[in-house]
Design a protein around this motif. Sequence first.
Motif, PDB file in Angstrom:
ATOM      1  N   UNK A  35       9.336  -6.910   0.833  1.00  0.00           N
ATOM      2  CA  UNK A  35       9.153  -8.267   0.049  1.00  0.00           C
ATOM      3  C   UNK A  35       9.054  -9.377   0.989  1.00  0.00           C
ATOM      4  N   UNK A  36      10.098  -9.467   2.014  1.00  0.00           N
ATOM      5  CA  UNK A  36       9.922 -10.401   3.037  1.00  0.00           C
ATOM      6  C   UNK A  36       8.723 -10.318   3.899  1.00  0.00           C
ATOM      7  N   UNK A  37       8.217  -9.381   4.271  1.00  0.00           N
ATOM      8  CA  UNK A  37       7.054  -9.137   4.756  1.00  0.00           C
ATOM      9  C   UNK A  37       5.879  -9.803   4.280  1.00  0.00           C
ATOM     10  N   UNK A  38       5.918  -9.404   2.807  1.00  0.00           N
ATOM     11  CA  UNK A  38       4.819  -9.890   2.274  1.00  0.00           C
ATOM     12  C   UNK A  38       4.800 -11.658   2.111  1.00  0.00           C
ATOM     13  N   UNK A  39       6.193 -11.985   2.244  1.00  0.00           N
ATOM     14  CA  UNK A  39       6.518 -13.538   2.047  1.00  0.00           C
ATOM     15  C   UNK A  39       5.768 -14.224   3.269  1.00  0.00           C
ATOM     16  N   UNK A  40       5.986 -13.429   4.236  1.00  0.00           N
ATOM     17  CA  UNK A  40       5.464 -14.108   5.675  1.00  0.00           C
ATOM     18  C   UNK A  40       4.022 -14.540   5.478  1.00  0.00           C
ATOM     19  N   UNK A 100      13.479   1.711   9.847  1.00  0.00           N
ATOM     20  CA  UNK A 100      14.501   2.514  10.150  1.00  0.00           C
ATOM     21  C   UNK A 100      14.796   2.296  11.607  1.00  0.00           C
ATOM     22  N   UNK A 101      13.633   2.339  12.480  1.00  0.00           N
ATOM     23  CA  UNK A 101      13.631   2.492  13.926  1.00  0.00           C
ATOM     24  C   UNK A 101      14.075   1.118  14.454  1.00  0.00           C
ATOM     25  N   UNK A 102      13.573  -0.023  13.912  1.00  0.00           N
ATOM     26  CA  UNK A 102      14.234  -1.535  13.953  1.00  0.00           C
ATOM     27  C   UNK A 102      15.745  -1.601  13.788  1.00  0.00           C
ATOM     28  N   UNK A 103      16.017  -1.107  12.624  1.00  0.00           N
ATOM     29  CA  UNK A 103      17.250  -1.097  12.101  1.00  0.00           C
ATOM     30  C   UNK A 103      18.323  -0.369  13.145  1.00  0.00           C
ATOM     31  N   UNK A 104      17.779   0.705  13.676  1.00  0.00           N
ATOM     32  CA  UNK A 104      18.592   1.796  14.442  1.00  0.00           C
ATOM     33  C   UNK A 104      18.967   1.023  15.877  1.00  0.00           C
ATOM     34  N   UNK A 115       0.985  -1.321   0.010  1.00  0.00           N
ATOM     35  CA  UNK A 115      -0.080  -0.006   0.028  1.00  0.00           C
ATOM     36  C   UNK A 115       0.905   1.135  -0.043  1.00  0.00           C
ATOM     37  N   UNK A 116       0.783   1.828  -1.021  1.00  0.00           N
ATOM     38  CA  UNK A 116       1.864   3.264  -1.203  1.00  0.00           C
ATOM     39  C   UNK A 116       1.572   4.205  -0.146  1.00  0.00           C
ATOM     40  N   UNK A 117       0.329   4.338   0.540  1.00  0.00           N
ATOM     41  CA  UNK A 117      -0.009   5.287   1.701  1.00  0.00           C
ATOM     42  C   UNK A 117       0.700   4.805   3.276  1.00  0.00           C
ATOM     43  N   UNK A 118       0.860   3.476   3.138  1.00  0.00           N
ATOM     44  CA  UNK A 118       1.528   2.988   4.347  1.00  0.00           C
ATOM     45  C   UNK A 118       3.032   2.925   4.100  1.00  0.00           C
ATOM     46  N   UNK A 119       3.759   3.337   2.843  1.00  0.00           N
ATOM     47  CA  UNK A 119       5.198   3.308   2.742  1.00  0.00           C
ATOM     48  C   UNK A 119       6.010   4.028   3.803  1.00  0.00           C
ATOM     49  N   UNK A 120       5.516   5.236   4.092  1.00  0.00           N
ATOM     50  CA  UNK A 120       6.370   6.078   4.823  1.00  0.00           C
ATOM     51  C   UNK A 120       6.264   5.769   5.954  1.00  0.00           C
ATOM     52  N   UNK A 121       5.167   5.075   6.577  1.00  0.00           N
ATOM     53  CA  UNK A 121       5.037   4.790   8.092  1.00  0.00           C
ATOM     54  C   UNK A 121       5.847   3.241   8.203  1.00  0.00           C
ATOM     55  N   UNK A 122       5.776   2.476   7.394  1.00  0.00           N
ATOM     56  CA  UNK A 122       6.707   1.206   7.273  1.00  0.00           C
ATOM     57  C   UNK A 122       8.116   1.494   7.197  1.00  0.00           C
ATOM     58  N   UNK A 123       8.568   2.563   6.536  1.00  0.00           N
ATOM     59  CA  UNK A 123       9.929   2.842   6.556  1.00  0.00           C
ATOM     60  C   UNK A 123      10.257   3.349   7.864  1.00  0.00           C
ATOM     61  N   UNK A 124       9.703   4.230   8.477  1.00  0.00           N
ATOM     62  CA  UNK A 124       9.937   4.657   9.689  1.00  0.00           C
ATOM     63  C   UNK A 124      10.073   3.458  10.644  1.00  0.00           C
ATOM     64  N   UNK A 131      24.901  -5.095   6.333  1.00  0.00           N
ATOM     65  CA  UNK A 131      24.415  -6.460   5.871  1.00  0.00           C
ATOM     66  C   UNK A 131      22.767  -6.825   6.120  1.00  0.00           C
ATOM     67  N   UNK A 132      22.414  -5.383   6.516  1.00  0.00           N
ATOM     68  CA  UNK A 132      20.694  -5.503   6.984  1.00  0.00           C
ATOM     69  C   UNK A 132      20.269  -5.238   5.497  1.00  0.00           C
ATOM     70  N   UNK A 133      18.995  -5.956   5.194  1.00  0.00           N
ATOM     71  CA  UNK A 133      18.643  -5.903   3.729  1.00  0.00           C
ATOM     72  C   UNK A 133      17.942  -4.585   3.564  1.00  0.00           C
ATOM     73  N   UNK A 134      17.942  -4.074   2.309  1.00  0.00           N
ATOM     74  CA  UNK A 134      17.482  -2.776   2.207  1.00  0.00           C
ATOM     75  C   UNK A 134      15.802  -2.827   2.447  1.00  0.00           C
ATOM     76  N   UNK A 135      15.272  -1.543   2.391  1.00  0.00           N
ATOM     77  CA  UNK A 135      13.877  -1.473   2.586  1.00  0.00           C
ATOM     78  C   UNK A 135      13.073  -2.348   1.932  1.00  0.00           C
ATOM     79  N   UNK A 136      13.176  -2.072   0.638  1.00  0.00           N
ATOM     80  CA  UNK A 136      12.281  -2.803  -0.409  1.00  0.00           C
ATOM     81  C   UNK A 136      12.325  -4.244  -0.204  1.00  0.00           C
ATOM     82  N   UNK A 137      13.703  -4.668   0.054  1.00  0.00           N
ATOM     83  CA  UNK A 137      13.636  -6.222   0.262  1.00  0.00           C
ATOM     84  C   UNK A 137      13.005  -6.643   1.495  1.00  0.00           C
TER      85      UNK A 137
END
Length: 247
Positions: free
Chosen positions: A76-81, A22-26, A10-19, A67-73
Amino acid sequence: MQITAATFSDPTMRPHLQAYYENQKAEAVAAWRTREPIADDLVFRLPDRNVFAGEPIQITAEQMEKAIVPFDKWLDFQIDRFINPGFGHERLKMAQKQLDLVQANGPNTTSDVRTTFSSNGVLLATINTDGTSRLSNGSAQYLNVIVDKADELKLFGQRRVDYLTREMESALWDHHGGLDVTNYSDNTIPTKREYARLWQRDFDIDAHYASSLAAAQASYDDAHAWHQQSQEYLDQMRDFLLKMQEA
Protein backbone atom coordinates in the motif's frame (compact mmCIF):
# COMPACT_ATOMS: atom_id res chain seq x y z
CA MET A 1 10.76 -2.98 -17.02
CA GLN A 2 8.89 0.05 -15.72
CA ILE A 3 7.59 0.07 -12.18
CA THR A 4 4.25 1.85 -11.73
CA ALA A 5 1.50 1.87 -9.12
CA ALA A 6 -0.13 -1.01 -11.00
CA THR A 7 2.96 -3.14 -10.42
CA PHE A 8 2.14 -3.45 -6.73
CA SER A 9 -1.46 -4.57 -7.32
CA ASP A 10 -0.59 -7.06 -10.06
CA PRO A 11 -1.19 -10.61 -8.70
CA THR A 12 1.51 -12.04 -10.97
CA MET A 13 4.08 -9.70 -9.40
CA ARG A 14 3.13 -10.47 -5.82
CA PRO A 15 5.58 -13.37 -5.24
CA HIS A 16 8.45 -11.40 -6.78
CA LEU A 17 7.65 -8.31 -4.72
CA GLN A 18 7.36 -10.38 -1.56
CA ALA A 19 10.81 -11.84 -2.26
CA TYR A 20 12.18 -8.31 -2.56
CA TYR A 21 10.39 -7.24 0.62
CA GLU A 22 11.77 -10.21 2.58
CA ASN A 23 15.27 -9.56 1.22
CA GLN A 24 15.18 -5.90 2.25
CA LYS A 25 13.75 -6.81 5.63
CA ALA A 26 16.48 -9.39 6.26
CA GLU A 27 19.19 -6.89 5.29
CA ALA A 28 17.75 -4.24 7.61
CA VAL A 29 17.58 -6.65 10.56
CA ALA A 30 21.10 -7.94 9.89
CA ALA A 31 22.44 -4.37 9.75
CA TRP A 32 20.71 -3.58 13.06
CA ARG A 33 22.38 -6.56 14.73
CA THR A 34 25.80 -5.19 13.83
CA ARG A 35 25.11 -1.86 15.56
CA GLU A 36 27.02 -1.07 18.69
CA PRO A 37 24.80 -1.11 21.79
CA ILE A 38 23.99 2.26 23.32
CA ALA A 39 26.25 3.07 26.25
CA ASP A 40 24.65 2.72 29.69
CA ASP A 41 26.19 5.95 30.98
CA LEU A 42 24.73 8.51 28.57
CA VAL A 43 25.34 12.12 29.55
CA PHE A 44 23.48 15.09 28.03
CA ARG A 45 24.68 18.67 28.20
CA LEU A 46 21.94 21.29 27.85
CA PRO A 47 22.41 24.75 26.31
CA ASP A 48 22.40 26.24 29.82
CA ARG A 49 25.41 23.96 30.58
CA ASN A 50 23.48 21.78 33.01
CA VAL A 51 24.34 18.11 32.67
CA PHE A 52 22.15 15.11 33.37
CA ALA A 53 22.46 11.36 32.89
CA GLY A 54 20.06 9.55 30.56
CA GLU A 55 18.80 6.01 30.64
CA PRO A 56 19.14 4.42 27.19
CA ILE A 57 16.38 2.30 25.70
CA GLN A 58 17.96 -0.65 23.98
CA ILE A 59 16.04 -1.91 20.92
CA THR A 60 16.96 -5.42 19.85
CA ALA A 61 17.01 -6.67 16.27
CA GLU A 62 14.00 -8.82 17.08
CA GLN A 63 12.03 -5.80 18.30
CA MET A 64 13.07 -3.86 15.24
CA GLU A 65 11.94 -6.72 12.99
CA LYS A 66 8.51 -6.78 14.62
CA ALA A 67 8.19 -3.03 14.03
CA ILE A 68 8.58 -3.40 10.25
CA VAL A 69 5.23 -3.07 8.48
CA PRO A 70 3.67 -6.27 7.10
CA PHE A 71 4.03 -7.05 3.41
CA ASP A 72 0.51 -5.93 2.42
CA LYS A 73 0.98 -2.61 4.22
CA TRP A 74 4.30 -2.23 2.44
CA LEU A 75 2.52 -2.72 -0.89
CA ASP A 76 0.00 0.00 0.00
CA PHE A 77 2.84 2.38 0.84
CA GLN A 78 4.54 1.71 -2.51
CA ILE A 79 1.31 2.51 -4.38
CA ASP A 80 1.01 5.68 -2.30
CA ARG A 81 4.41 6.75 -3.61
CA PHE A 82 2.86 7.14 -7.06
CA ILE A 83 -0.59 8.58 -6.32
CA ASN A 84 -0.12 10.66 -3.16
CA PRO A 85 0.64 14.33 -3.96
CA GLY A 86 2.95 14.44 -0.95
CA PHE A 87 5.34 11.84 -2.38
CA GLY A 88 7.61 11.18 -5.32
CA HIS A 89 6.79 12.43 -8.79
CA GLU A 90 3.52 14.14 -7.84
CA ARG A 91 5.26 16.11 -5.12
CA LEU A 92 7.97 17.15 -7.56
CA LYS A 93 5.39 18.28 -10.13
CA MET A 94 3.60 20.39 -7.53
CA ALA A 95 6.86 21.95 -6.33
CA GLN A 96 7.91 22.69 -9.92
CA LYS A 97 4.52 24.26 -10.64
CA GLN A 98 4.79 26.49 -7.56
CA LEU A 99 8.36 27.53 -8.43
CA ASP A 100 7.33 28.36 -12.00
CA LEU A 101 4.40 30.38 -10.68
CA VAL A 102 6.58 32.45 -8.34
CA GLN A 103 9.24 33.01 -11.01
CA ALA A 104 6.61 34.17 -13.49
CA ASN A 105 5.06 36.69 -11.09
CA GLY A 106 7.85 39.03 -10.12
CA PRO A 107 7.43 42.65 -8.93
CA ASN A 108 7.40 43.98 -12.49
CA THR A 109 4.57 41.75 -13.72
CA THR A 110 0.95 42.87 -13.90
CA SER A 111 -1.00 43.35 -10.70
CA ASP A 112 -4.20 42.36 -12.57
CA VAL A 113 -6.00 45.20 -10.78
CA ARG A 114 -9.01 46.45 -12.72
CA THR A 115 -10.55 48.90 -10.23
CA THR A 116 -9.60 50.52 -6.93
CA PHE A 117 -11.85 52.31 -4.48
CA SER A 118 -10.38 54.73 -1.97
CA SER A 119 -11.38 57.65 0.25
CA ASN A 120 -9.04 60.36 1.49
CA GLY A 121 -6.04 58.33 0.34
CA VAL A 122 -7.18 55.17 2.17
CA LEU A 123 -7.68 52.04 0.02
CA LEU A 124 -11.05 50.41 0.65
CA ALA A 125 -11.39 47.76 -2.04
CA THR A 126 -9.75 46.35 -5.13
CA ILE A 127 -11.34 44.35 -7.96
CA ASN A 128 -9.07 42.22 -10.12
CA THR A 129 -9.47 41.31 -13.79
CA ASP A 130 -10.54 37.76 -12.88
CA GLY A 131 -13.35 38.99 -10.62
CA THR A 132 -11.57 38.38 -7.32
CA SER A 133 -11.50 41.21 -4.83
CA ARG A 134 -9.63 42.50 -1.80
CA LEU A 135 -11.41 44.44 0.91
CA SER A 136 -9.52 46.57 3.43
CA ASN A 137 -9.74 49.18 6.15
CA GLY A 138 -13.13 48.14 7.49
CA SER A 139 -14.97 47.94 4.17
CA ALA A 140 -15.57 44.19 4.47
CA GLN A 141 -18.43 44.76 6.91
CA TYR A 142 -20.63 46.14 4.13
CA LEU A 143 -18.96 44.78 0.98
CA ASN A 144 -18.82 41.09 1.90
CA VAL A 145 -22.55 40.82 1.28
CA ILE A 146 -21.97 41.99 -2.30
CA VAL A 147 -19.23 39.40 -2.88
CA ASP A 148 -21.50 36.72 -1.41
CA LYS A 149 -24.31 37.78 -3.72
CA ALA A 150 -22.02 37.54 -6.74
CA ASP A 151 -21.15 34.00 -5.64
CA GLU A 152 -24.84 33.18 -5.20
CA LEU A 153 -25.59 34.49 -8.71
CA LYS A 154 -22.67 32.41 -10.03
CA LEU A 155 -21.16 35.40 -11.78
CA PHE A 156 -17.79 34.94 -13.49
CA GLY A 157 -15.43 36.88 -15.69
CA GLN A 158 -16.43 40.30 -16.94
CA ARG A 159 -20.02 39.94 -15.70
CA ARG A 160 -18.70 39.50 -12.17
CA VAL A 161 -16.30 42.44 -12.53
CA ASP A 162 -19.11 44.68 -13.79
CA TYR A 163 -21.46 43.61 -11.00
CA LEU A 164 -18.90 44.10 -8.23
CA THR A 165 -17.80 47.46 -9.62
CA ARG A 166 -21.34 48.79 -9.78
CA GLU A 167 -22.54 47.45 -6.42
CA MET A 168 -19.36 48.24 -4.48
CA GLU A 169 -19.24 51.80 -5.77
CA SER A 170 -22.85 52.34 -4.70
CA ALA A 171 -22.26 50.84 -1.23
CA LEU A 172 -19.07 52.79 -0.66
CA TRP A 173 -20.71 56.09 -1.60
CA ASP A 174 -23.26 55.38 1.13
CA HIS A 175 -20.52 55.04 3.75
CA HIS A 176 -17.76 57.36 2.55
CA GLY A 177 -17.63 60.88 1.26
CA GLY A 178 -15.20 61.87 -1.46
CA LEU A 179 -14.93 58.39 -2.92
CA ASP A 180 -12.17 57.96 -5.53
CA VAL A 181 -12.70 55.25 -8.13
CA THR A 182 -9.90 54.33 -10.54
CA ASN A 183 -10.64 52.01 -13.45
CA TYR A 184 -7.72 50.57 -15.41
CA SER A 185 -7.83 49.40 -19.01
CA ASP A 186 -5.78 46.44 -20.21
CA ASN A 187 -3.07 48.89 -21.27
CA THR A 188 -2.93 50.87 -18.03
CA ILE A 189 -3.09 48.16 -15.36
CA PRO A 190 -0.24 48.85 -12.90
CA THR A 191 2.50 46.37 -12.20
CA LYS A 192 2.80 44.84 -8.76
CA ARG A 193 5.60 47.29 -8.03
CA GLU A 194 3.53 50.28 -9.13
CA TYR A 195 0.53 49.08 -7.13
CA ALA A 196 2.73 48.68 -4.05
CA ARG A 197 4.04 52.23 -4.46
CA LEU A 198 0.46 53.51 -4.56
CA TRP A 199 -1.10 51.52 -1.74
CA GLN A 200 1.55 49.55 0.17
CA ARG A 201 4.19 52.15 0.89
CA ASP A 202 5.70 50.25 3.84
CA PHE A 203 5.80 46.99 1.89
CA ASP A 204 9.20 45.90 0.53
CA ILE A 205 8.04 44.08 -2.56
CA ASP A 206 11.55 43.04 -3.61
CA ALA A 207 12.32 41.50 -0.23
CA HIS A 208 8.92 39.76 -0.25
CA TYR A 209 9.54 38.36 -3.73
CA ALA A 210 13.04 37.19 -2.83
CA SER A 211 11.65 35.44 0.24
CA SER A 212 8.86 33.78 -1.75
CA LEU A 213 11.30 32.69 -4.45
CA ALA A 214 13.74 31.26 -1.89
CA ALA A 215 10.93 29.31 -0.20
CA ALA A 216 9.67 27.93 -3.52
CA GLN A 217 13.20 26.97 -4.55
CA ALA A 218 13.85 25.25 -1.21
CA SER A 219 10.58 23.33 -1.54
CA TYR A 220 11.53 22.26 -5.07
CA ASP A 221 15.04 21.23 -4.02
CA ASP A 222 13.62 19.15 -1.18
CA ALA A 223 11.06 17.52 -3.50
CA HIS A 224 13.75 16.87 -6.12
CA ALA A 225 16.02 15.22 -3.56
CA TRP A 226 13.13 13.06 -2.36
CA HIS A 227 12.28 12.16 -5.97
CA GLN A 228 15.88 11.22 -6.73
CA GLN A 229 16.03 9.04 -3.63
CA SER A 230 12.71 7.44 -4.54
CA GLN A 231 13.90 6.81 -8.10
CA GLU A 232 17.09 5.16 -6.87
CA TYR A 233 14.97 2.95 -4.62
CA LEU A 234 12.74 1.96 -7.55
CA ASP A 235 15.77 1.30 -9.76
CA GLN A 236 17.17 -1.01 -7.10
CA MET A 237 13.83 -2.80 -6.88
CA ARG A 238 13.59 -3.10 -10.67
CA ASP A 239 17.08 -4.62 -10.91
CA PHE A 240 16.17 -7.16 -8.22
CA LEU A 241 12.93 -8.12 -9.96
CA LEU A 242 14.64 -8.42 -13.36
CA LYS A 243 17.26 -10.77 -11.92
CA MET A 244 14.48 -12.91 -10.42
CA GLN A 245 12.69 -13.10 -13.76
CA GLU A 246 15.91 -14.04 -15.54
CA ALA A 247 16.73 -16.80 -13.04
